[in-house]
Design an enzyme around this catalytic site. Structure first.
Site, PDB file in Angstrom:
ATOM      1  N   GLU A  69     -15.243   5.244 -37.481  1.00  0.00           N
ATOM      2  CA  GLU A  69     -15.035   6.467 -36.685  1.00  0.00           C
ATOM      3  C   GLU A  69     -15.943   7.599 -37.155  1.00  0.00           C
ATOM      4  O   GLU A  69     -16.451   8.377 -36.351  1.00  0.00           O
ATOM      5  CB  GLU A  69     -13.560   6.888 -36.713  1.00  0.00           C
ATOM      6  CG  GLU A  69     -12.611   5.895 -36.068  1.00  0.00           C
ATOM      7  CD  GLU A  69     -13.036   5.452 -34.675  1.00  0.00           C
ATOM      8  OE1 GLU A  69     -13.581   6.277 -33.911  1.00  0.00           O
ATOM      9  OE2 GLU A  69     -12.826   4.275 -34.348  1.00  0.00           O
ATOM     10  N   HIS A  71     -19.350   7.688 -35.594  1.00  0.00           N
ATOM     11  CA  HIS A  71     -19.416   8.341 -34.282  1.00  0.00           C
ATOM     12  C   HIS A  71     -19.640   9.841 -34.445  1.00  0.00           C
ATOM     13  O   HIS A  71     -20.341  10.452 -33.637  1.00  0.00           O
ATOM     14  CB  HIS A  71     -18.132   8.102 -33.481  1.00  0.00           C
ATOM     15  CG  HIS A  71     -17.938   6.677 -33.063  1.00  0.00           C
ATOM     16  ND1 HIS A  71     -18.797   6.020 -32.220  1.00  0.00           N
ATOM     17  CD2 HIS A  71     -16.962   5.787 -33.391  1.00  0.00           C
ATOM     18  CE1 HIS A  71     -18.360   4.778 -32.029  1.00  0.00           C
ATOM     19  NE2 HIS A  71     -17.252   4.616 -32.737  1.00  0.00           N
TER      20      HIS A  71
END
Length: 140
Positions: A135, A138
């Site tokens: 994550e 990103h």
């Protein structure tokens, strides 16, 4: 893959903006409608970009999670953020047992990571670290 997503997002926003401009032009029937459509398109595109993180978190009923509730998650995110040389994002929890996680935000300084209750219960520390590292990519 990320470049393709940016192109698709830009194309979609361009199409929607074009529809707003044309719709306003045809509804009003003159050049003033064109300008109103352009203003609406600019406003909606900016709002979508600026508030997309808030909208996503609200859609999932996510709430901020306190460090005292999840010190392990905070430690993992802080450590990985330092390695990635990015600010530590805000951390939210989504009240569902379905295992999932996502990152949102317009830039690293305004980023959020959300994890579901299900993924917290399901994964080991090592697995959770892998998901959170993903994550953070990103965000970076």
């Amino acid at each position: 893959m990320q470049g393709t997503n940016h192109i698709r997002t830009a194309a979609l926003l361009g199409l929607l903006s074009g529809l707003l401009v044309l719709g306003s032009y045809y509804l009003i029937g003159n050049e003033q409608g064109l300008y109103i459509g352009l203003a609406l398109a600019a406003f909606t595109s900016f709002s979508s970009w600026y508030y997309s993180d808030t909208a996503a978190l609200m859609a999932y009923r996510a709430r901020p999670i306190a460090r005292s509730e999840a010190p392990e998650i905070y430690d993992i995110v802080a450590s990985l953020s330092a390695k990635a040389e990015i600010p530590v994002p805000k951390i939210f929890v989504v009240p569902t047992q379905s295992p999932n996680a996502f990152a949102t935000g317009r830039d690293p300084e305004h980023a959020t990571i959300a994890v579901t209750q299900g993924i917290i219960k399901l994964l080991s520390r090592e697995e959770l670290e892998g998901v959170l590292a993903h994550e953070l990519t990103h965000i970076r």
